[in-house]
Design a protein around this motif. Sequence first.
Motif, PDB file in Angstrom:
ATOM      1  N   LEU A  67      51.421  80.200 -32.943  1.00  0.00           N
ATOM      2  CA  LEU A  67      52.499  79.230 -32.733  1.00  0.00           C
ATOM      3  C   LEU A  67      52.435  78.053 -33.702  1.00  0.00           C
ATOM      4  CD1 LEU A  67      52.441  79.164 -28.822  1.00  0.00           C
ATOM      5  CD2 LEU A  67      54.050  80.376 -30.304  1.00  0.00           C
ATOM      6  N   ARG A  68      51.252  77.811 -34.269  1.00  0.00           N
ATOM      7  CA  ARG A  68      51.096  76.658 -35.163  1.00  0.00           C
ATOM      8  C   ARG A  68      50.818  77.087 -36.598  1.00  0.00           C
ATOM      9  NH1 ARG A  68      46.498  74.843 -33.515  1.00  0.00           N
ATOM     10  NH2 ARG A  68      46.240  76.398 -31.878  1.00  0.00           N
ATOM     11  N   GLY A  69      51.276  78.301 -36.923  1.00  0.00           N
ATOM     12  CA  GLY A  69      51.182  78.759 -38.304  1.00  0.00           C
ATOM     13  C   GLY A  69      49.766  78.796 -38.848  1.00  0.00           C
ATOM     14  N   VAL A  95      48.610  87.718 -29.947  1.00  0.00           N
ATOM     15  CA  VAL A  95      49.643  87.923 -28.930  1.00  0.00           C
ATOM     16  C   VAL A  95      50.826  87.049 -29.309  1.00  0.00           C
ATOM     17  CG1 VAL A  95      50.250  87.766 -26.495  1.00  0.00           C
ATOM     18  CG2 VAL A  95      47.916  88.394 -27.160  1.00  0.00           C
ATOM     19  N   ARG A  96      51.810  87.632 -29.948  1.00  0.00           N
ATOM     20  CA  ARG A  96      52.990  86.890 -30.385  1.00  0.00           C
ATOM     21  C   ARG A  96      53.999  86.790 -29.235  1.00  0.00           C
ATOM     22  NH1 ARG A  96      49.704  85.521 -33.835  1.00  0.00           N
ATOM     23  NH2 ARG A  96      49.996  85.844 -36.072  1.00  0.00           N
ATOM     24  N   PHE A 112      54.248  80.435 -19.708  1.00  0.00           N
ATOM     25  CA  PHE A 112      54.390  81.824 -20.145  1.00  0.00           C
ATOM     26  C   PHE A 112      53.253  82.191 -21.097  1.00  0.00           C
ATOM     27  CE2 PHE A 112      56.420  85.132 -22.835  1.00  0.00           C
ATOM     28  CZ  PHE A 112      56.732  86.041 -21.844  1.00  0.00           C
ATOM     29  N   ALA A 113      52.951  81.287 -22.036  1.00  0.00           N
ATOM     30  CA  ALA A 113      51.872  81.536 -23.001  1.00  0.00           C
ATOM     31  C   ALA A 113      50.522  81.580 -22.291  1.00  0.00           C
ATOM     32  CB  ALA A 113      51.866  80.453 -24.082  1.00  0.00           C
ATOM     33  N   ARG A 114      50.316  80.696 -21.328  1.00  0.00           N
ATOM     34  CA  ARG A 114      49.052  80.682 -20.587  1.00  0.00           C
ATOM     35  C   ARG A 114      48.842  82.011 -19.841  1.00  0.00           C
ATOM     36  NH1 ARG A 114      49.747  76.206 -18.462  1.00  0.00           N
ATOM     37  NH2 ARG A 114      50.724  76.830 -16.513  1.00  0.00           N
ATOM     38  N   LYS A 115      49.918  82.502 -19.210  1.00  0.00           N
ATOM     39  CA  LYS A 115      49.820  83.772 -18.495  1.00  0.00           C
ATOM     40  C   LYS A 115      49.501  84.914 -19.459  1.00  0.00           C
ATOM     41  CE  LYS A 115      52.370  86.527 -15.084  1.00  0.00           C
ATOM     42  NZ  LYS A 115      53.629  86.630 -14.287  1.00  0.00           N
ATOM     43  N   ASP A 196      43.674  70.807 -31.636  1.00  0.00           N
ATOM     44  CA  ASP A 196      45.010  71.388 -31.518  1.00  0.00           C
ATOM     45  C   ASP A 196      46.048  70.275 -31.663  1.00  0.00           C
ATOM     46  OD1 ASP A 196      47.412  72.517 -30.686  1.00  0.00           O
ATOM     47  OD2 ASP A 196      46.505  73.714 -29.108  1.00  0.00           O
ATOM     48  N   SER A 197      46.868  70.346 -32.706  1.00  0.00           N
ATOM     49  CA  SER A 197      47.839  69.277 -32.964  1.00  0.00           C
ATOM     50  C   SER A 197      48.862  69.140 -31.839  1.00  0.00           C
ATOM     51  CB  SER A 197      48.565  69.528 -34.290  1.00  0.00           C
ATOM     52  OG  SER A 197      49.279  70.760 -34.250  1.00  0.00           O
ATOM     53  N   SER A 198      49.113  70.233 -31.110  1.00  0.00           N
ATOM     54  CA  SER A 198      50.097  70.156 -30.024  1.00  0.00           C
ATOM     55  C   SER A 198      49.608  69.302 -28.869  1.00  0.00           C
ATOM     56  CB  SER A 198      50.449  71.565 -29.526  1.00  0.00           C
ATOM     57  OG  SER A 198      49.345  72.172 -28.890  1.00  0.00           O
ATOM     58  N   ASN A 199      48.278  69.052 -28.799  1.00  0.00           N
ATOM     59  CA  ASN A 199      47.741  68.223 -27.718  1.00  0.00           C
ATOM     60  C   ASN A 199      48.093  66.748 -27.863  1.00  0.00           C
ATOM     61  OD1 ASN A 199      46.578  70.378 -26.398  1.00  0.00           O
ATOM     62  ND2 ASN A 199      44.576  70.120 -27.372  1.00  0.00           N
TER      63      ASN A 199
END
Length: 392
Positions: A67-69, A95-96, A112-115, A196-199
Amino acid sequence: MAHSSIVLKMEEQVHRHIKTRNLLSSGDRIVVAVSGGPDSVALLACLVALSTRWNWGLSIGHVNHGLRGAESEGDADFVEQLGSHFGVPVNVQEVRLKKQDAKLAKQSFQAFARKARYHALENMVMESGASKIATGHTADDQAETVLMWMLRGSGTGGLGGIPPKRGDFIVRPLLDIPRNDIMAYLAERQLTYRMDSSNSQPMYLRNRLRQDLMPHLKVYSPGIVHILSRQAEIIREDHAYLEHVAAKAFQQACVSEDERGIQLDRTVLLSWPMAIRRRVVRHGLQKIDGNMQSPRFDMIKRVLDGVEQGQSGWTMQINAVDVGQEYDRLVFSKRETIPLNNLSASPLREIGVESPGEIVWPPTGQRLAVAKQYDQTITSQPHSLMMNIDAA
């Protein structure tokens, strides 16, 4: 090289947590979920240090959603290097995911990603013959989770936070360890990690709680992480007991349960305290709907309001379940839906509408929110529809 008191203290805390909560056993084969972040790196280092004492067989599991390239690819490479450093085999699975799939599943993309991530880790367990998945959730994660559920108005199920173990596989050995101790441990052992930059993105509620709310709470209560973690444990144990009592109450009140639905004795149901009544109704709805997520509080309240009024003949729709009272019985039954290709052959039906309120559209099972609007200005909001309906 002799370890410092910081290192020994934390590893002993983790050992004690595993032992007192019976998270792991001697000889277990464990997939350690490693993202590359500080918590998972500390988890891996601790389990490697304790593995001789417990005779564990360890492997690393890493799920790359991409997700973060380049950042995601860098995380996967880092985890491979980490495995080489500790002499632990690594399994990286790609897992895309598509956001459209999350929408179809009616879940946030994060959920959804966590699952999907847990599903991939469970596959690693099956393929490797391991018995457990260890994740790096900490006391700070617990405190943030409790706050999130509190802000959502959750009951005891949510306020119990993150359990130390879930299902047959998942265990959380660091759940009693605050993040400050994690960072001190990593610094003392001179271990690097990824961020993780998304954090740091404020679009996610958990990030806003971590960055904005928690620092303010620590001003008023420096031990807030420990306090919320302890509160979660107390509530989780209370919740388990109440669920146990509610299961007995359900069995006592249940008159019949078959493919047609469930019938509960109204008098028996009302003999129990409100906390148990709510759980019994929720259990009935979940058994019929097959959706193990809890129905909303207002839905359960609507059912119990009808039960308490005691008038036979009322009915309502709760998601995919028809609920009603027939004499002294509370009846749950699966709502029939008409396949889309049969719409043209379906008979016209009259549906009662309350405003404001919510109805289930029979042909598709979709939930429609209904509200009055007296402003004649037509708006073009997405997923909204305006129509003129004659009063009855």
